[in-house]
Design a protein around this motif. Structure first.
Motif, short mmCIF file in Angstrom:
data_model
loop_
_atom_site.label_atom_id
_atom_site.label_comp_id
_atom_site.label_asym_id
_atom_site.label_seq_id
_atom_site.Cartn_x
_atom_site.Cartn_y
_atom_site.Cartn_z
N LYS A 118 8.49 -5.93 7.06
CA LYS A 118 9.27 -7.16 6.94
C LYS A 118 8.96 -8.04 8.14
CE LYS A 118 13.58 -5.33 8.86
NZ LYS A 118 15.01 -5.24 8.73
N THR A 119 8.90 -9.33 7.90
CA THR A 119 8.49 -10.23 8.96
C THR A 119 8.97 -11.65 8.65
OG1 THR A 119 6.55 -11.08 10.13
CG2 THR A 119 6.23 -10.55 7.84
N LYS A 120 8.45 -12.60 9.41
CA LYS A 120 8.85 -14.00 9.24
C LYS A 120 7.64 -14.89 9.29
CE LYS A 120 13.38 -14.45 11.35
NZ LYS A 120 14.12 -15.03 12.47
N ILE A 121 7.73 -16.01 8.58
CA ILE A 121 6.69 -17.03 8.71
C ILE A 121 7.43 -18.36 8.58
CG2 ILE A 121 5.95 -17.50 6.34
CD1 ILE A 121 3.11 -16.78 7.21
N ASN A 122 7.20 -19.32 9.45
CA ASN A 122 7.95 -20.59 9.43
C ASN A 122 9.45 -20.36 9.36
OD1 ASN A 122 5.77 -22.20 9.48
ND2 ASN A 122 6.11 -23.18 7.49
N ASN A 123 9.92 -19.31 10.03
CA ASN A 123 11.36 -18.96 10.00
C ASN A 123 11.86 -18.52 8.63
OD1 ASN A 123 12.51 -18.79 12.45
ND2 ASN A 123 12.70 -21.02 12.68
N ILE A 124 10.95 -18.18 7.74
CA ILE A 124 11.34 -17.68 6.43
C ILE A 124 11.14 -16.16 6.44
CG2 ILE A 124 10.78 -17.70 3.96
CD1 ILE A 124 9.63 -20.56 4.44
N ASN A 125 12.21 -15.43 6.19
CA ASN A 125 12.10 -13.97 6.16
C ASN A 125 11.34 -13.56 4.91
OD1 ASN A 125 13.54 -13.31 8.52
ND2 ASN A 125 15.43 -13.86 7.45
N LEU A 126 10.47 -12.59 5.05
CA LEU A 126 9.72 -12.14 3.88
C LEU A 126 9.34 -10.67 3.98
CD1 LEU A 126 6.38 -12.00 4.60
CD2 LEU A 126 6.79 -14.41 4.82
N THR A 127 9.01 -10.10 2.83
CA THR A 127 8.49 -8.73 2.80
C THR A 127 7.01 -8.83 2.49
OG1 THR A 127 10.58 -8.12 1.79
CG2 THR A 127 8.89 -6.43 1.84
N THR A 128 6.23 -8.01 3.18
CA THR A 128 4.79 -8.08 2.96
C THR A 128 4.20 -6.68 2.80
OG1 THR A 128 2.72 -8.97 3.83
CG2 THR A 128 4.26 -8.13 5.44
N GLY A 129 3.05 -6.64 2.18
CA GLY A 129 2.35 -5.37 2.02
C GLY A 129 0.87 -5.59 2.21
N ALA A 130 0.18 -4.59 2.76
CA ALA A 130 -1.28 -4.72 2.92
C ALA A 130 -1.94 -3.38 2.61
CB ALA A 130 -1.62 -5.17 4.33
N PHE A 131 -3.16 -3.47 2.13
CA PHE A 131 -3.95 -2.26 1.82
C PHE A 131 -4.88 -1.96 2.98
CE2 PHE A 131 -3.83 -1.28 -2.82
CZ PHE A 131 -2.94 -2.26 -3.22
N ASP A 132 -5.15 -0.68 3.20
CA ASP A 132 -6.22 -0.28 4.13
C ASP A 132 -7.34 0.32 3.29
OD1 ASP A 132 -7.93 0.76 5.99
OD2 ASP A 132 -6.32 1.45 7.32
N PHE A 133 -8.48 -0.37 3.26
CA PHE A 133 -9.59 0.10 2.42
C PHE A 133 -10.14 1.43 2.92
CE2 PHE A 133 -13.89 0.11 0.59
CZ PHE A 133 -13.54 -0.07 -0.74
N ASN A 134 -9.88 1.75 4.20
CA ASN A 134 -10.38 3.01 4.75
C ASN A 134 -9.63 4.23 4.22
OD1 ASN A 134 -12.58 2.62 6.40
ND2 ASN A 134 -11.30 1.70 7.99
N PHE A 135 -8.50 4.00 3.58
CA PHE A 135 -7.74 5.11 3.02
C PHE A 135 -8.19 5.33 1.56
CE2 PHE A 135 -4.41 7.71 1.44
CZ PHE A 135 -3.74 8.27 2.52
N ILE A 136 -9.14 6.20 1.39
CA ILE A 136 -9.74 6.50 0.06
C ILE A 136 -10.00 5.21 -0.73
CG2 ILE A 136 -9.69 8.11 -1.89
CD1 ILE A 136 -7.57 9.71 -0.56
N GLY A 137 -10.70 4.28 -0.10
CA GLY A 137 -11.10 3.04 -0.77
C GLY A 137 -9.93 2.19 -1.24
N GLY A 138 -8.80 2.29 -0.54
CA GLY A 138 -7.63 1.49 -0.91
C GLY A 138 -7.19 1.76 -2.34
N SER A 139 -7.51 2.95 -2.84
CA SER A 139 -7.16 3.25 -4.24
C SER A 139 -5.66 3.50 -4.39
CB SER A 139 -7.96 4.45 -4.73
OG SER A 139 -7.79 5.52 -3.86
N VAL A 140 -5.19 3.24 -5.59
CA VAL A 140 -3.75 3.31 -5.84
C VAL A 140 -3.40 4.58 -6.61
CG1 VAL A 140 -1.80 2.16 -6.96
CG2 VAL A 140 -3.59 0.81 -5.88
N GLY A 141 -2.57 5.39 -6.00
CA GLY A 141 -2.02 6.58 -6.66
C GLY A 141 -0.50 6.45 -6.69
N GLN A 142 0.14 7.59 -6.89
CA GLN A 142 1.60 7.60 -6.98
C GLN A 142 2.25 7.03 -5.71
OE1 GLN A 142 2.78 11.58 -7.76
NE2 GLN A 142 4.73 11.00 -8.65
#
Ligand code: ZN
Length: 310
Positions: A118-142
């Motif tokens: 959770k973070t802020k941008i322009n004083n707007i609170n927001l939730t964010t998510g990011a992938f790390d490609f180094n973790f098994i090619g950023g693949s999506v599991g459970q």
């Protein structure tokens, strides 16, 4: 048998003359990386937000580097996401999936390929998510599915927009159908976000492919992408072999997808991401005083014009 031994000895001698190629780990631990003009010091690249100053290549970065660049150094709080039981199918191929997971965790220091904050941008609170490609090619599991749903739920609970930075090869085949079902699960979660009138912004970074592109990666209210990022579903060679046609060299780059397919709204350089995401959110949420005052000014002007006309 003598000739075999002789040949082997000659082979050994030739090996001594050939330079040993660095392993993947050697490359990762080195202070150097390579780009258009040969070796570049990682330190220099880091100063320029991991963008090559000569060719403008946006090098891949991990989640914390991403958050630091877009939201400011340590200007975010990482949220713990639920971790389901590892390896539900007891998958083994060239090595067990459990070992792959362990290696990826040691390498990245993350529990799964996605980090939610959770973070802020322009004083707007927001939730964010990011992938790390180094973790098994950023693949999506459970676990990644759970992380994304947790992030979206956090955004809904706190009435915040959700910003996602993708870097993923698609769904994780070591989890088979369980991985594929994450496409539907996360899509439903995103629908819930939209039902609550909360903005969902996607930033496609290099590379975004497979099931990620085929589901939540393309569902953003606004879709941004970094320059030169690979944005694809199937690989270029597979398509080329299927349609039996030569494809353009820039096929499946973010610029191509923006101009020729219209799947991307805007290609934005890394240094401008903060500003652009900030202004889009301000417009969507009508929270930017500058923009509001600007629109007030215009309406004042309009009034004057109307008065003058009458
Ligand atoms: Zn370069």
């Amino acid at each position: 048998m003598n000739w075999i031994l002789k040949t082997l000895k000659i082979g050994e001698k030739i090996k001594k003359f050939l330079k040993k190629r660095p392993s993947k780990e050697d490359v990762e631990n080195s202070d150097w990386t390579s780009c258009c003009k040969g070796p570049v010091l990682k330190k220099n690249l880091e100063e320029n937000l991991w963008v090559c100053s000569a060719c403008g290549k946006h090098h891949r970065i991990n989640c914390k580097q991403r958050f630091d660049i877009v939201f400011g150094n340590n200007n975010y709080e990482i949220l713990e996401t639920p971790i389901p039981k590892d390896d539900p199918l007891n998958w083994v191929d060239s090595k067990p999936y459990k070992t792959r997971l362990k290696d990826a965790r040691n390498k990245t220091g993350m529990n799964c390929a996605i980090m939610i904050a959770k973070t802020k941008i322009n004083n707007i609170n927001l939730t964010t998510g990011a992938f790390d490609f180094n973790f098994i090619g950023g693949s999506v599991g459970q676990a990644e599915g759970e992380a994304l749903i947790y992030g979206v739920q956090h955004a809904i609970d706190n009435k915040q927009p959700f910003i996602l930075f993708t870097a993923s090869g698609g769904m994780r085949m070591f989890e088979s159908l369980i991985a594929l079902s994450q496409m539907a699960r996360v899509t439903l979660a995103i629908n819930e976000l939209k039902r609550n009138n909360l903005p969902y912004i996607v930033v496609l970074t290099d590379p975004t492919a497979g099931g990620t592109t085929a589901s939540f990666g393309m569902l953003g209210d606004i879709t941004f992408a970094e320059p030169g990022a690979l944005v694809a579903f199937a690989g270029k060679r597979v398509i080329q072999a299927t349609v039996k046609e030569e494809l353009p060299p820039d096929f499946q780059t973010s610029e191509y997808v923006e101009q020729k397919c219209g799947f991307i709204d805007c290609v934005i350089e890394r240094k401008d991401l903060n500003k652009k995401i900030g202004s889009i959110l301000s417009i969507l949420l009508k929270k930017n005083s500058d923009i509001n005052s600007l629109s007030n000014d215009t309406s004042e002007d309009d009034k004057t014009i109307t008065k003058a006309a009458s």
